[in-house]
Design a protein around this motif. Structure first.
Motif, PDB file in Angstrom:
ATOM      1  N   PHE A 290     -35.541  20.296   4.546  1.00  0.00           N
ATOM      2  CA  PHE A 290     -35.591  19.419   5.711  1.00  0.00           C
ATOM      3  C   PHE A 290     -34.550  19.844   6.728  1.00  0.00           C
ATOM      4  O   PHE A 290     -33.592  20.563   6.424  1.00  0.00           O
ATOM      5  CB  PHE A 290     -35.360  17.963   5.291  1.00  0.00           C
ATOM      6  CG  PHE A 290     -33.963  17.695   4.794  1.00  0.00           C
ATOM      7  CD1 PHE A 290     -33.014  17.110   5.616  1.00  0.00           C
ATOM      8  CD2 PHE A 290     -33.587  18.031   3.492  1.00  0.00           C
ATOM      9  CE1 PHE A 290     -31.730  16.874   5.175  1.00  0.00           C
ATOM     10  CE2 PHE A 290     -32.305  17.792   3.044  1.00  0.00           C
ATOM     11  CZ  PHE A 290     -31.370  17.216   3.885  1.00  0.00           C
ATOM     12  N   ASP A 291     -34.728  19.360   7.939  1.00  0.00           N
ATOM     13  CA  ASP A 291     -33.802  19.598   9.042  1.00  0.00           C
ATOM     14  C   ASP A 291     -32.874  18.387   9.124  1.00  0.00           C
ATOM     15  O   ASP A 291     -33.318  17.271   9.397  1.00  0.00           O
ATOM     16  CB  ASP A 291     -34.602  19.757  10.341  1.00  0.00           C
ATOM     17  CG  ASP A 291     -33.724  20.034  11.561  1.00  0.00           C
ATOM     18  OD1 ASP A 291     -32.501  19.817  11.478  1.00  0.00           O
ATOM     19  OD2 ASP A 291     -34.281  20.439  12.593  1.00  0.00           O
ATOM     20  N   ARG A 292     -31.568  18.587   8.897  1.00  0.00           N
ATOM     21  CA  ARG A 292     -30.671  17.431   8.864  1.00  0.00           C
ATOM     22  C   ARG A 292     -30.453  16.813  10.245  1.00  0.00           C
ATOM     23  O   ARG A 292     -29.909  15.706  10.355  1.00  0.00           O
ATOM     24  CB  ARG A 292     -29.343  17.787   8.199  1.00  0.00           C
ATOM     25  CG  ARG A 292     -28.387  18.633   8.989  1.00  0.00           C
ATOM     26  CD  ARG A 292     -27.161  18.993   8.160  1.00  0.00           C
ATOM     27  NE  ARG A 292     -26.520  17.869   7.549  1.00  0.00           N
ATOM     28  CZ  ARG A 292     -25.511  17.179   8.104  1.00  0.00           C
ATOM     29  NH1 ARG A 292     -25.073  17.507   9.315  1.00  0.00           N
ATOM     30  NH2 ARG A 292     -24.950  16.177   7.459  1.00  0.00           N
ATOM     31  N   ALA A 293     -30.855  17.502  11.314  1.00  0.00           N
ATOM     32  CA  ALA A 293     -30.737  16.920  12.652  1.00  0.00           C
ATOM     33  C   ALA A 293     -31.899  15.991  12.978  1.00  0.00           C
ATOM     34  O   ALA A 293     -31.778  15.115  13.839  1.00  0.00           O
ATOM     35  CB  ALA A 293     -30.641  18.011  13.712  1.00  0.00           C
ATOM     36  N   ALA A 325     -34.393   9.065  10.687  1.00  0.00           N
ATOM     37  CA  ALA A 325     -35.700   9.321  10.072  1.00  0.00           C
ATOM     38  C   ALA A 325     -36.731   8.292  10.524  1.00  0.00           C
ATOM     39  O   ALA A 325     -37.891   8.627  10.810  1.00  0.00           O
ATOM     40  CB  ALA A 325     -35.568   9.314   8.552  1.00  0.00           C
ATOM     41  N   GLY A 326     -36.320   7.023  10.585  1.00  0.00           N
ATOM     42  CA  GLY A 326     -37.270   5.978  10.986  1.00  0.00           C
ATOM     43  C   GLY A 326     -37.756   6.146  12.413  1.00  0.00           C
ATOM     44  O   GLY A 326     -38.963   6.022  12.694  1.00  0.00           O
ATOM     45  N   SER A 327     -36.835   6.429  13.325  1.00  0.00           N
ATOM     46  CA  SER A 327     -37.246   6.583  14.726  1.00  0.00           C
ATOM     47  C   SER A 327     -38.098   7.827  14.913  1.00  0.00           C
ATOM     48  O   SER A 327     -39.079   7.815  15.682  1.00  0.00           O
ATOM     49  CB  SER A 327     -36.012   6.630  15.632  1.00  0.00           C
ATOM     50  OG  SER A 327     -35.177   7.728  15.310  1.00  0.00           O
ATOM     51  N   ASN A 328     -37.770   8.911  14.209  1.00  0.00           N
ATOM     52  CA  ASN A 328     -38.583  10.123  14.340  1.00  0.00           C
ATOM     53  C   ASN A 328     -39.940   9.965  13.675  1.00  0.00           C
ATOM     54  O   ASN A 328     -40.940  10.509  14.164  1.00  0.00           O
ATOM     55  CB  ASN A 328     -37.834  11.317  13.750  1.00  0.00           C
ATOM     56  CG  ASN A 328     -36.871  11.935  14.742  1.00  0.00           C
ATOM     57  OD1 ASN A 328     -37.056  11.828  15.948  1.00  0.00           O
ATOM     58  ND2 ASN A 328     -35.843  12.602  14.237  1.00  0.00           N
ATOM     59  N   ALA A 329     -39.991   9.236  12.563  1.00  0.00           N
ATOM     60  CA  ALA A 329     -41.287   8.984  11.929  1.00  0.00           C
ATOM     61  C   ALA A 329     -42.186   8.182  12.861  1.00  0.00           C
ATOM     62  O   ALA A 329     -43.390   8.451  12.974  1.00  0.00           O
ATOM     63  CB  ALA A 329     -41.085   8.242  10.603  1.00  0.00           C
ATOM     64  N   ALA A 330     -41.600   7.215  13.559  1.00  0.00           N
ATOM     65  CA  ALA A 330     -42.393   6.404  14.490  1.00  0.00           C
ATOM     66  C   ALA A 330     -42.884   7.231  15.669  1.00  0.00           C
ATOM     67  O   ALA A 330     -43.958   6.972  16.218  1.00  0.00           O
ATOM     68  CB  ALA A 330     -41.557   5.226  14.985  1.00  0.00           C
ATOM     69  N   ALA A 331     -42.093   8.234  16.071  1.00  0.00           N
ATOM     70  CA  ALA A 331     -42.436   9.035  17.247  1.00  0.00           C
ATOM     71  C   ALA A 331     -43.223  10.291  16.902  1.00  0.00           C
ATOM     72  O   ALA A 331     -43.694  10.987  17.803  1.00  0.00           O
ATOM     73  CB  ALA A 331     -41.159   9.443  17.983  1.00  0.00           C
ATOM     74  N   SER A 338     -30.749  14.682  16.419  1.00  0.00           N
ATOM     75  CA  SER A 338     -29.606  13.794  16.631  1.00  0.00           C
ATOM     76  C   SER A 338     -28.345  14.507  16.185  1.00  0.00           C
ATOM     77  O   SER A 338     -28.338  15.190  15.158  1.00  0.00           O
ATOM     78  CB  SER A 338     -29.773  12.491  15.837  1.00  0.00           C
ATOM     79  OG  SER A 338     -30.873  11.738  16.296  1.00  0.00           O
ATOM     80  N   GLU A 339     -27.302  14.348  16.970  1.00  0.00           N
ATOM     81  CA  GLU A 339     -26.032  14.946  16.587  1.00  0.00           C
ATOM     82  C   GLU A 339     -25.439  14.139  15.435  1.00  0.00           C
ATOM     83  O   GLU A 339     -25.268  12.916  15.533  1.00  0.00           O
ATOM     84  CB  GLU A 339     -25.066  14.954  17.772  1.00  0.00           C
ATOM     85  CG  GLU A 339     -23.758  15.651  17.466  1.00  0.00           C
ATOM     86  CD  GLU A 339     -22.867  15.760  18.684  1.00  0.00           C
ATOM     87  OE1 GLU A 339     -21.724  16.218  18.540  1.00  0.00           O
ATOM     88  OE2 GLU A 339     -23.326  15.383  19.789  1.00  0.00           O
ATOM     89  N   ARG A 340     -25.146  14.816  14.335  1.00  0.00           N
ATOM     90  CA  ARG A 340     -24.606  14.142  13.162  1.00  0.00           C
ATOM     91  C   ARG A 340     -23.093  13.987  13.295  1.00  0.00           C
ATOM     92  O   ARG A 340     -22.415  14.806  13.911  1.00  0.00           O
ATOM     93  CB  ARG A 340     -24.955  14.926  11.900  1.00  0.00           C
ATOM     94  CG  ARG A 340     -26.457  15.094  11.650  1.00  0.00           C
ATOM     95  CD  ARG A 340     -27.111  13.759  11.330  1.00  0.00           C
ATOM     96  NE  ARG A 340     -26.596  13.214  10.096  1.00  0.00           N
ATOM     97  CZ  ARG A 340     -27.100  13.473   8.878  1.00  0.00           C
ATOM     98  NH1 ARG A 340     -28.142  14.290   8.773  1.00  0.00           N
ATOM     99  NH2 ARG A 340     -26.585  12.932   7.805  1.00  0.00           N
ATOM    100  N   THR A 341     -22.586  12.941  12.703  1.00  0.00           N
ATOM    101  CA  THR A 341     -21.134  12.729  12.718  1.00  0.00           C
ATOM    102  C   THR A 341     -20.458  13.727  11.790  1.00  0.00           C
ATOM    103  O   THR A 341     -21.084  14.253  10.862  1.00  0.00           O
ATOM    104  CB  THR A 341     -20.799  11.301  12.268  1.00  0.00           C
ATOM    105  OG1 THR A 341     -21.335  11.071  10.959  1.00  0.00           O
ATOM    106  CG2 THR A 341     -21.375  10.277  13.233  1.00  0.00           C
ATOM    107  N   PRO A 342     -19.179  14.012  12.022  1.00  0.00           N
ATOM    108  CA  PRO A 342     -18.471  14.946  11.137  1.00  0.00           C
ATOM    109  C   PRO A 342     -18.438  14.430   9.708  1.00  0.00           C
ATOM    110  O   PRO A 342     -18.521  13.219   9.454  1.00  0.00           O
ATOM    111  CB  PRO A 342     -17.056  14.988  11.733  1.00  0.00           C
ATOM    112  CG  PRO A 342     -17.193  14.496  13.128  1.00  0.00           C
ATOM    113  CD  PRO A 342     -18.328  13.528  13.117  1.00  0.00           C
ATOM    114  N   CYS A 343     -18.298  15.347   8.783  1.00  0.00           N
ATOM    115  CA  CYS A 343     -18.100  14.964   7.387  1.00  0.00           C
ATOM    116  C   CYS A 343     -16.921  13.994   7.305  1.00  0.00           C
ATOM    117  O   CYS A 343     -15.864  14.215   7.909  1.00  0.00           O
ATOM    118  CB  CYS A 343     -17.820  16.214   6.555  1.00  0.00           C
ATOM    119  SG  CYS A 343     -17.272  15.871   4.870  1.00  0.00           S
TER     120      CYS A 343
END
Length: 469
Positions: A290-293, A325-331, A338-343
């Motif tokens: 999967f693409d983590r972004a 994931a929810g917003s992208n699944a809907a779209a 989406s830019e992920r927050t730092p570890c």
């Protein structure tokens, strides 16, 4: 038996699944949330909250036990194991009930109590006989406790995070297998609650610390509370109503324990989903690529969120992944990165251990500061540990940090925000640092970074601190 059509089906009602369903519904999608229990989140029931309740009891016991160092004579200390666990369970149940209450507020017709398996890329068969067709599906099935072979025959002597908080009291002795975050947290807590505790791991590290200096400090602290055995191989057998563990490696030994807590990790809970029917590309561990972004699996209408993707198994990441994931699944198919927050992780040992951002590169600037002589830490009789802060060599922009120090669970938030916002060491030093606080202990590390950047000396110079800072 019924057939359900929806825009987005979410499998799993933990933190990530709840966030995914809510996000998709807010985007206008017709949603279904499928779970076999709707029992509340892992965090509330078997993770974050019950473990912190046990740790809080251990802190209280440790405070009483060390009160004489302040000139306070506590008399004796008696730990009522049954009362400790009764409070853990009672308060834990309140947190669980709060999550169940949030689930009960989901509109009617969305929640389906069942197990799901794929029969096609966007078709599910449920174990209640129903079927589901969706335009997109979010897998948010979480993880499960792994029990290695040598410990599977211990029967009721074996504990995992699923069962340790259900005990009606504290054992006299406990072996903790696995020195990751959960293992070290519970091992130190149990030891401070009067349980004779030993902590084992095949690796030579504990708690997730990476730098040798931080590791050394962690090991020294744990050694004060329990018996620490790292880099060893273990075998286990039942001996009546006790478990006998034998270890080999840098050291050899054998001992018996009343209980064995296995904390060797939580793999993704993907079994039974029949992922073969999706046509997804799976990695060597059976996890869809999967693409983590975007959390999208390839170019399919399937998304992963939470612990089941084995990426960042902490609550704030699970919630964030669920939202993405929810917003992208809907779209779908119009997905957005989406830019992920730092570890950002915190292990709630005493003192706390926190890691932020990326590990240092070969050319990173490093600022270090000890807390063994820090003013506020000495006042509170907690003068132990150190911090290491990492920065870009060109401009001193912070890139990460590792903290093992009193207050690290709070100071780490300041550093995480600094990393996210591209703050520099000199920029942080221009902020007010109240005296006397634990935050002041960050200043020597920040100044060290400043002295090695092209701009040179830190703002305010090197000698502007009051005595004892």
């Amino acid at each position: 038996m019924s057939h359900h059509d929806c825009d987005v089906a979410v499998i799993g009602a933990g933190t990530a699944g709840l966030a995914a369903e809510r996000s998709a519904r807010r985007a206008g999608a017709r949603t279904l949330l499928i779970d076999d229990a709707f029992a509340g989140t892992l965090c509330a029931s078997r993770g974050c909250m019950p473990s912190k309740l046990l740790i809080a009891a251990a802190h209280a016991a440790h405070a009483v036990r060390t009160a004489h160092e302040f000139g306070i004579a506590p008399g004796g200390i008696a730990i009522d194991g049954k009362a400790v666990m009764a409070r853990v369970q009672a308060e834990r149940d309140k947190f669980v009930e709060a999550t169940r209450e949030s689930i009960s507020q989901i509109p009617d017709g969305i929640c389906i109590k069942a197990r799901a398996r794929f029969t096609g890329p966007t078709v599910l068969a449920l174990d209640n006989g129903d079927t589901v067709s969706a335009k997109a599906i979010v897998i948010a099935t979480g993880s499960f406790p792994m029990v290695p072979g040598p410990f599977r025959d211990l029967g009721d002597l074996l504990l995992t995070n699923q069962t340790v908080f259900e005990q009606d009291g504290l054992p006299d002795s406990l072996a903790v297998v696995g020195a990751g975050p959960l293992g070290v947290e519970l091992a130190q807590a149990m030891a401070r609650l009067g349980v004779r505790t030993a902590l084992f791991d095949q690796k030579e590290t504990a708690g997730g610390a990476t730098h040798p200096d931080v590791q050394k400090a962690v090991h020294q602290r744990l050694d004060e509370d329990l018996s620490l055995h790292l880099g060893v191989d273990l075998s286990a057998e039942r001996s009546g109503d006790r478990a006998r563990l034998t270890w080999t490696g840098p050291e050899t030994g054998s001992d018996e324990f009343d209980r064995v807590l296995v904390a060797t990790g939580r793999p993704p809970a993907l079994g039974g989903l029949n992922l073969e029917a999706t046509g997804l590309q799976l990695d060597d561990h059976g996890v869809p690529e999967f693409d983590r972004a975007t959390l999208q699996c390839g170019d399919s209408p399937i998304f992963l969120a939470g612990d089941c993707d084995a990426d960042a198994p902490v609550l704030h990441e699970a919630a964030n992944e669920g939202r993405i994931a929810g917003s992208n699944a809907a779209a779908h198919p119009d997905v957005k990165s989406s830019e992920r927050t730092p570890c950002f992780t915190i292990t709630f040992v005493d003192p706390p251990l926190a890691t932020i951002g990326a590990p240092p590169g070969d050319d990173s600037l490093v600022g270090a500061a000890s807390y063994t002589d820090q003013g506020r830490a000495k006042v509170e009789n907690r003068a132990v540990g150190l911090v290491r802060i990492y920065a870009d060599p060109q401009d001193g922009r912070l890139t990460g940090a590792e903290l093992f120090a009193p207050g690290a669970d709070h100071m780490a938030h300041l550093l995480a925000q600094a990393v996210m916002h591209g703050e520099t060491a000199s920029g942080l030093l221009e902020l007010p640092f109240y005296h006397p606080t634990l935050e002041e202990g960050l200043k020597p590390a920040l100044r060290e970074i400043c002295r090695n950047t092209p701009s040179g000396a830190p703002p305010g110079g090197d000698d502007d601190d009051p005595p004892g800072a």
